[in-house]
Design a protein around this motif. Structure first.
Motif, PDB file in Angstrom:
ATOM      1  N   ARG A   1       0.820  -1.226   0.000  1.00  0.00           N
ATOM      2  CA  ARG A   1       0.000   0.000   0.000  1.00  0.00           C
ATOM      3  C   ARG A   1       0.844   1.262   0.000  1.00  0.00           C
ATOM      4  O   ARG A   1       0.549   2.233  -0.742  1.00  0.00           O
ATOM      5  CB  ARG A   1      -0.934  -0.008   1.232  1.00  0.00           C
TER       6      ARG A   1
ATOM      7  N   LEU B   1      -6.280   1.265   3.536  1.00  0.00           N
ATOM      8  CA  LEU B   1      -5.177   0.306   3.573  1.00  0.00           C
ATOM      9  C   LEU B   1      -5.215  -0.689   2.414  1.00  0.00           C
ATOM     10  O   LEU B   1      -4.335  -1.543   2.321  1.00  0.00           O
ATOM     11  CB  LEU B   1      -5.198  -0.461   4.905  1.00  0.00           C
ATOM     12  N   GLN B   2      -6.201  -0.599   1.569  1.00  0.00           N
ATOM     13  CA  GLN B   2      -6.349  -1.555   0.469  1.00  0.00           C
ATOM     14  C   GLN B   2      -5.562  -1.057  -0.737  1.00  0.00           C
ATOM     15  O   GLN B   2      -6.011  -0.186  -1.476  1.00  0.00           O
ATOM     16  CB  GLN B   2      -7.833  -1.742   0.149  1.00  0.00           C
ATOM     17  N   TYR B   3      -4.402  -1.627  -0.947  1.00  0.00           N
ATOM     18  CA  TYR B   3      -3.465  -1.109  -1.951  1.00  0.00           C
ATOM     19  C   TYR B   3      -4.023  -1.174  -3.365  1.00  0.00           C
ATOM     20  O   TYR B   3      -3.659  -0.365  -4.226  1.00  0.00           O
ATOM     21  CB  TYR B   3      -2.145  -1.878  -1.878  1.00  0.00           C
TER      22      TYR B   3
ATOM     23  N   TYR C   1      -5.334   1.964  -5.036  1.00  0.00           N
ATOM     24  CA  TYR C   1      -4.445   3.118  -5.195  1.00  0.00           C
ATOM     25  C   TYR C   1      -3.448   2.901  -6.325  1.00  0.00           C
ATOM     26  O   TYR C   1      -2.427   3.553  -6.400  1.00  0.00           O
ATOM     27  CB  TYR C   1      -3.705   3.394  -3.886  1.00  0.00           C
TER      28      TYR C   1
END
Length: 334
Positions: free
Chosen positions: A249, A328-330, A333
């Protein structure tokens, strides 16, 4: 304070925390020509440690018999606090006073850290002595020492009365690791061990050593016992999953923004994750799960199930965090 065969145990408050990694320094002393005042100086030595931060206990060896070394062991809550006292002015001062009175060190201080290898040529054993058989135990240690003196490189044996652990400790020193191994494997030693074993509630054990990835190695009577592989794997997974998720992340996008291709980004991320696990995260987790990982102390069903429940709860918590906190969920992104 316990006085037994000229061995003393000093137990201050508070004791060390269960999850701390204690460290012990064993100072072996030369036999003084004039022992007058030795007891009071040993008390001064212990007092210099008691006033230091992190002090746990000090123990003076059994030294009534000339075959057993005169030594004093001092335990601190962790290695850094122990080193602070070893290098400090209080200990230096008491050593100077001791030298002036004829009390000198016979060897370099031996530092024993829980879970780490002992110094080369040194073996440390723990003993649970049967009630009422202390004199026989000490006699067996003397006989074992007499047998070891026949081997090349032998330098001495220290026998320490029980401190907070309730176990006796013996420490044997050889000049090199190879010479020590020759003694440990010898038939002479095996023959001399029978009287010693008869004085114990259970067979003696050595200090344990734990690898950074959660495998505890414990040697008992020459037999090596290891942490079950599934326990080590469970603990590694508990630490590895959130590490990879966070690096993916926060670090991955930075590397990609610097122009690194996916092949290089993944490699650099793995280098960072392995480094964190090796030197930071796994040592932290191992300290808190030390008993569960121990192949002897953690072998019981109750300890095993409690450890599995703790690690399982860690799985649930980390999965819930990354499933619900979108920041926090890469994958969102990229």
């Amino acid at each position: 304070m316990i006085d037994l065969a000229k061995g003393c145990v000093h137990e201050p408050d508070p004791p060390s925390a269960p999850d701390s990694v204690s460290a012990t320094a064993v100072t072996v002393l030369a036999r003084p020509v004039d022992p007058v005042g030795l007891g009071s100086w040993l008390a001064e030595f212990a007092s210099s440690a008691q006033s230091a931060d992190g002090f746990v206990e000090s123990t003076t060896s059994v030294y009534a018999d000339e075959r057993l070394d005169l030594a004093i062991a001092v335990t601190f809550r962790d290695e850094s606090l122990l080193n602070g006292w070893l290098d400090g002015p209080a200990r230096a001062g008491v050593l100077r006073v001791g030298s002036a009175r004829g009390f000198h060190r016979a060897a370099t201080d031996l530092v024993l850290v829980d879970g780490e290898p002992t110094p080369p040529g040194v073996a440390v054993f723990r003993h649970t002595v049967t009630a009422g058989r202390v004199d026989e135990f000490i006699g067996a240690q003397r006989d074992l020492t007499a047998a070891s003196t026949q081997f090349a490189g032998y330098e001495g044996t220290v026998v320490l009365p029980p401190g907070g652990s309730g176990e006796w400790t013996s420490l044997i020193r050889f000049r090199t690791e190879r010479l020590l191994a020759a003694w440990l494997k010898s038939t002479e030693r095996q023959d001399a061990l029978s009287p010693l074993r008869s004085t114990l509630d259970e067979d003696f054990s050595t200090f344990t050593q734990t690898t950074p990835f959660g495998t505890t190695v414990r040697v008992e009577d020459g037999r090596t016992k290891l942490t079950p592989g599934w326990k080590s794997a469970m603990l590694v997974l508990l630490v590895l999953y959130p590490t990879v998720m966070l690096l993916s992340r926060f670090v991955g996008p930075i590397l990609e923004g610097m122009g690194a291709g996916p092949w290089l980004t993944i490699w650099l991320s793995q280098v960072l994750s392995i480094s964190l696990l090796q030197w930071v995260l796994m040592p932290f987790a191992v300290r808190r799960m030390r008993r569960w990982l121990d192949p002897v102390d953690g072998a019981g069903l109750g300890v095993t199930l409690r450890g599995v429940a703790i690690v399982g709860a860690g799985y649930v918590i980390t999965l819930a965090i990354f499933a619900t906190i979108t920041r926090l969920q890469y994958w969102d992104y990229r």
